[in-house]
Design an enzyme around this catalytic site. Structure first.
Site, PDB file in Angstrom:
ATOM      1  N   LYS A 222      31.289  30.867  46.734  1.00 21.23           N
ATOM      2  CA  LYS A 222      32.103  30.134  45.748  1.00 21.23           C
ATOM      3  C   LYS A 222      31.505  28.779  45.389  1.00 21.23           C
ATOM      4  CE  LYS A 222      36.194  32.833  46.003  1.00 21.23           C
ATOM      5  NZ  LYS A 222      37.556  33.005  46.435  1.00 21.23           N
ATOM      6  N   ARG A 256      37.013  37.651  53.357  1.00 20.05           N
ATOM      7  CA  ARG A 256      36.575  38.490  52.226  1.00 20.05           C
ATOM      8  C   ARG A 256      35.188  38.014  51.824  1.00 20.05           C
ATOM      9  NH1 ARG A 256      36.667  38.381  46.680  1.00 20.05           N
ATOM     10  NH2 ARG A 256      37.141  40.354  45.655  1.00 20.05           N
TER      11      ARG A 256
HETATM   12  C1  9MG Z   1      39.587  38.891  43.988  1.00 20.99           C
HETATM   13  N1  9MG Z   1      39.294  37.686  44.744  1.00 20.99           N
HETATM   14  C2  9MG Z   1      38.331  36.765  44.460  1.00 20.99           C
HETATM   15  N2  9MG Z   1      38.372  35.776  45.364  1.00 20.99           N
HETATM   16  C3  9MG Z   1      39.371  36.075  46.224  1.00 20.99           C
HETATM   17  C4  9MG Z   1      39.916  35.448  47.351  1.00 20.99           C
HETATM   18  O1  9MG Z   1      39.462  34.276  47.776  1.00 20.99           O
HETATM   19  N3  9MG Z   1      40.934  36.041  48.000  1.00 20.99           N
HETATM   20  C5  9MG Z   1      41.440  37.229  47.563  1.00 20.99           C
HETATM   21  N4  9MG Z   1      42.459  37.762  48.259  1.00 20.99           N
HETATM   22  N5  9MG Z   1      40.962  37.868  46.492  1.00 20.99           N
HETATM   23  C6  9MG Z   1      39.965  37.298  45.835  1.00 20.99           C
END
Ligand code: 9MG
Length: 282
Positions: A222, A256
């Site tokens: 990110k 994730r």
């Molecule tokens: C789809 N998506 C993109 N970034 C995300 C994040 O940080 N958390 C979750 N749950 N979905 C995300």
């Protein structure tokens, strides 16, 4: 210790879990559409499993700031073939969507989890989840909408506001009869937040741990990691792993990520230290 109950799997959260990202979008911000075709997305699912992913998260709408939203039909055409393949692989499968039509189609296919960056706030979403009450769900915080969310994010106290939102959504979902052990919460790193907001969410993440559900977080590749390191989106693996480790150390149970194998290895080391494993031979 807690378990995340999903349609086919009870995911034991005694150890941290790695959710691998599969973007089936031509405009995905970090893989440049590399997995845009169904065939390459399926192959990517297989590769993430070889890397040790515990959960696969498959999505057809890019939430990159400024991305164009696909139509419902486009989203269905992108994700359904990949979900159909993924549910044969023996791990929990999550669909990353906010659309009730896509949730319903995915859950009817046997998908285990709905990952909704809009926390089931779209009309009809809560109803679909209530009708498939054995599925798991991730409720995420976002300020604004992906198209504009980074233009001027503002909070008086980001932790208090994210916490208040997640507590309210948790209450709303519980009120629809969805069991507490099927829900996880996510502060939504990068979704309508400045670099400082995101760093505060990690620094003070402990303030989100007693809302009433386990925490899932996504730091992978990110922009905040780019702001801290000065690196482009494809050079952020080390920072992504460091952020995942810090999040787990501060109590997150699911991370994730794009770089599954490297994150799994890093967390294996963290766990070996935590569990005091190996010290008896030294
Ligand atoms: C789809 N998506 C993109 N970034 C995300 C994040 O940080 N958390 C979750 N749950 N979905 C995300």
């Amino acid at each position: 210790m807690s378990v995340w109950q999903t349609t086919r799997f009870a995911i034991d959260l005694a150890r941290p879990r790695v959710m691998g990202i599969v973007n089936v979008t031509p405009d995905s911000f970090s893989d440049g559409g590399q997995h845009a075709s169904a065939a390459s997305a399926m192959a990517h699912c297989d590769a993430l499993l070889r890397g040790g992913a515990h959960i696969l998260d498959i999505g057809g709408e890019s939430t990159r700031p400024g991305a164009r939203a696909p139509s419902v039909d486009e989203e269905l055409q992108r994700v359904l073939p990949v979900l159909r393949h993924a549910v044969t692989l023996g791990v929990p499968v999550s669909v990353d969507t906010s659309r009730p039509q896509v949730m319903r189609a995915a859950l009817d296919l046997g998908v285990d989890i709905v990952n909704d960056v809009r926390a089931l706030q779209r009309e009809g979403a809560l109803e679909v989840m209530a009708a498939h009450s054995s599925a798991g769900v991730c409720l995420m915080h976002m300020q604004g909408e992906p198209g504009t969310m980074q233009s001027a994010p503002h909070y008086v106290d980001v932790l208090a506001e994210v916490r208040g939102f997640l507590a309210a959504r948790l209450a709303a979902v519980l009120a629809r009869g969805i069991a507490a052990n099927r829900i996880v919460l996510d502060p939504g790193i990068g979704f309508g937040k400045t670099v400082d907001d995101n760093l505060s969410l990690l620094r003070r993440q402990h303030e989100l741990l007693d809302i009433g559900a386990p925490l899932l977080v996504g730091w992978s590749r990110k922009a905040t990691l780019g702001a801290v390191t000065g690196r482009g989106v494809h050079e952020r693996q080390a920072a992504s792993i460091a952020a995942a480790m810090l999040a787990v150390q501060r109590g997150a149970r699911i991370v994730r990520v794009h770089d599954v194998a490297a994150t799994v290895d890093a967390l294996a080391l963290w766990q070996a230290i935590e569990n005091n494993r190996g010290t008896e031979q030294q």
